[in-house]
Enzyme design. Structure first.
Site, mmCIF file in Angstrom:
data_model
loop_
_atom_site.group_PDB
_atom_site.id
_atom_site.type_symbol
_atom_site.label_atom_id
_atom_site.label_comp_id
_atom_site.label_asym_id
_atom_site.label_seq_id
_atom_site.Cartn_x
_atom_site.Cartn_y
_atom_site.Cartn_z
ATOM 1 N N SER A 149 0.835 -1.198 0.000
ATOM 2 C CA SER A 149 0.000 0.000 0.000
ATOM 3 C C SER A 149 0.875 1.256 0.000
ATOM 4 O O SER A 149 1.590 1.514 -0.957
ATOM 5 C CB SER A 149 -0.952 -0.031 1.195
ATOM 6 O OG SER A 149 -1.873 1.027 1.148
ATOM 7 N N GLU A 167 -12.506 11.937 -9.851
ATOM 8 C CA GLU A 167 -12.218 13.232 -10.460
ATOM 9 C C GLU A 167 -10.764 13.321 -10.919
ATOM 10 O O GLU A 167 -10.221 14.398 -11.105
ATOM 11 C CB GLU A 167 -12.522 14.360 -9.466
ATOM 12 C CG GLU A 167 -13.995 14.442 -9.060
ATOM 13 C CD GLU A 167 -14.264 15.569 -8.082
ATOM 14 O OE1 GLU A 167 -13.295 16.078 -7.499
ATOM 15 O OE2 GLU A 167 -15.445 15.930 -7.911
ATOM 16 N N HIS A 191 -4.176 -0.371 -4.300
ATOM 17 C CA HIS A 191 -5.620 -0.638 -4.190
ATOM 18 C C HIS A 191 -6.270 -0.318 -5.538
ATOM 19 O O HIS A 191 -7.380 0.211 -5.605
ATOM 20 C CB HIS A 191 -6.255 0.228 -3.098
ATOM 21 C CG HIS A 191 -5.626 0.096 -1.754
ATOM 22 N ND1 HIS A 191 -5.933 -0.924 -0.883
ATOM 23 C CD2 HIS A 191 -4.701 0.862 -1.141
ATOM 24 C CE1 HIS A 191 -5.223 -0.776 0.225
ATOM 25 N NE2 HIS A 191 -4.472 0.291 0.088
#
Length: 306
Positions: A149, A167, A191
Site C-alpha cells: 500500500s 475526479e 488498491h
C-alpha cells in the site's frame, strides 16, 4: 547505470491494518490477507538471503495503528516459520536518526514498509541517513526491501499522494511529489482495481510520459530485480500505463479544474508470472501449466508469448 544487487517487492495493499482499511473489515474478513501470508509474504522470504532464518524489520511509520499492525506482521511471518521479526515504530524524523534503529537496518535481511499514509514515509525518511543506508544496501547487497500500500506507493522516485479516483482526470486533482527513490522511471498506485484508480494513474503519466504507471491490485505485487525486471506475483492484476507514445494532450493548456484529454495512451495488463522489462519496455506473458487442482507451475521460458 548501476545494477542493484538487492530486490524490491511492492504490493497493492489490503494486507495489513494500516492500508486505509478499517479494523472492522479485517476482523470480519480474516481471509482477506490469506494470499499475503501464503503467497506474496512467502515469496519475500524465499527471495531473502537467509530464507526462514532471515532477520526482518517491519517499519510501521505510515500506519495510524502501528502497534496493532506490527503484531499482525509478527503473526503472519510466524506462520511461515520466520521468527526473527522486529518492529520499528518510527514516528518522527528524530526517531529515524536514532543510532539503535540505524544499526538494526544495517543488520536486517528484509525491511518491510507497512501501509497507511505514504506522505508520512517521505516526510519522515526523506534526506535521512536511515534512507541512505537502505538505498546503499539495496544497491550493493542481496537485500530485500518490501512495501505494501503506502509502502509500495512511496517506493519510486515519483509518488502520488493525493487525488480522488472519480475526479482524477481533472487538472489539478492528482498531486505528485518525490518518493523514497528505490526505483526510477515509474510511478505506483495501489488498491488499484478495487478503488477504480485508473484515471489518476493516467493523469500522472500524462504529466510525465517518460515514466511508466504501475497500478497494483490488492492481491497483487511486483518483484523487481536488477532494477528493471518486474515479475508479477500474487493472485491479482497489475495494470501498466505507458505514455511514451502519447500523440497529443491538452494537460498543459487547460485551466485548473478542467477535464484533460489524452490521445494514444497504451495500457498493459499483467498477472502472475508475467514479466516486464523496464529497459526495453517489453511485456512477456508467461504460460502456466496446471499440475493438480489449484496448483500451477511456470512453463519453460521458450513458451513465452512474445
Amino acid at each position: 547505470m548501476i545494477v542493484p544487487k538487492g530486490k524490491l517487492i511492492i504490493i497493492g495493499g489490503a494486507v495489513d491494518m494500516g492500508s486505509n482499511v478499517t479494523i472492522q473489515e479485517h476482523i470480519l474478513q480474516p481471509d482477506y490477507i490469506k494470499f499475503f501470508e501464503q503467497g506474496i509474504l512467502k515469496r519475500i522470504i524465499t527471495e531473502s538471503a537467509r530464507h526462514e532464518g532471515s532477520l526482518v524489520e517491519v517499519i510501521t511509520t505510515a500506519s495510524q495503528i502501528p502497534e496493532l499492525v506490527g503484531e499482525e506482521y509478527i503473526k503472519a511471518f510466524g506462520q511461515l516459520n520466520v521468527t526473527h521479526v522486529n518492529v520499528l515504530h518510527i514516528k518522527t524524523r528524530e526517531d529515524a536518526a536514532k543510532k539503535e534503529y540505524l544499526e538494526r537496518i544495517r543488520k536486517a535481511d528484509v525491511v518491510m514498509f507497512s501501509g497507511g499514509d505514504q506522505l508520512r514515509l517521505t516526510a519522515i525518511f526523506g534526506g535521512t541517513e536511515f534512507l541512505q543506508i537502505l538505498k546503499k544496501r539495496y544497491q550493493q547487497e542481496n537485500f530485500v526491501i518490501a512495501g505494501t500500500s503506502a509502502g509500495a506507493a512511496a517506493a519510486s522516485t515519483h509518488m502520488i499522494y493525493r487525488g480522488q479516483s472519480n475526479e482524477a482526470l481533472i487538472k489539478g486533482e492528482v498531486q505528485i511529489t518525490a518518493g523514497l527513490g528505490f526505483v526510477d522511471s515509474v510511478i505506483v498506485d495501489t488498491h488499484f482495481v478495487q478503488r477504480g484508480r485508473i484515471g489518476r494513474l493516467m493523469y500522472a503519466v500524462a504529466t510525465n510520459p517518460g515514466i511508466l504507471g504501475i497500478g497494483l491490485g490488492e492481491d497483487a505485487g511486483l518483484l523487481i530485480t536488477e532494477g528493471n525486471c518486474m515479475e508479477a506475483i500474487g493472485s491479482g492484476l497489475i495494470i501498466l500505463v505507458d505514455g511514451r507514445n502519447i500523440v497529443a494532450t491538452n494537460i498543459y493548456d487547460v485551466e485548473i479544474g478542467s477535464p484533460v484529454s489524452i490521445e494514444n495512451l497504451k495500457v498493459h495488463v499483467m498477472s502472475i508470472y508475467d514479466k516486464y522489462d523496464l529497459s526495453h519496455h517489453r511485456l512477456l506473458i508467461k504460460k502456466t501449466v496446471k499440475v493438480e487442482e489449484g496448483v500451477f507451475i511456470n512453463a519453460p521460458d521458450n513458451d513465452l508469448l512474445q
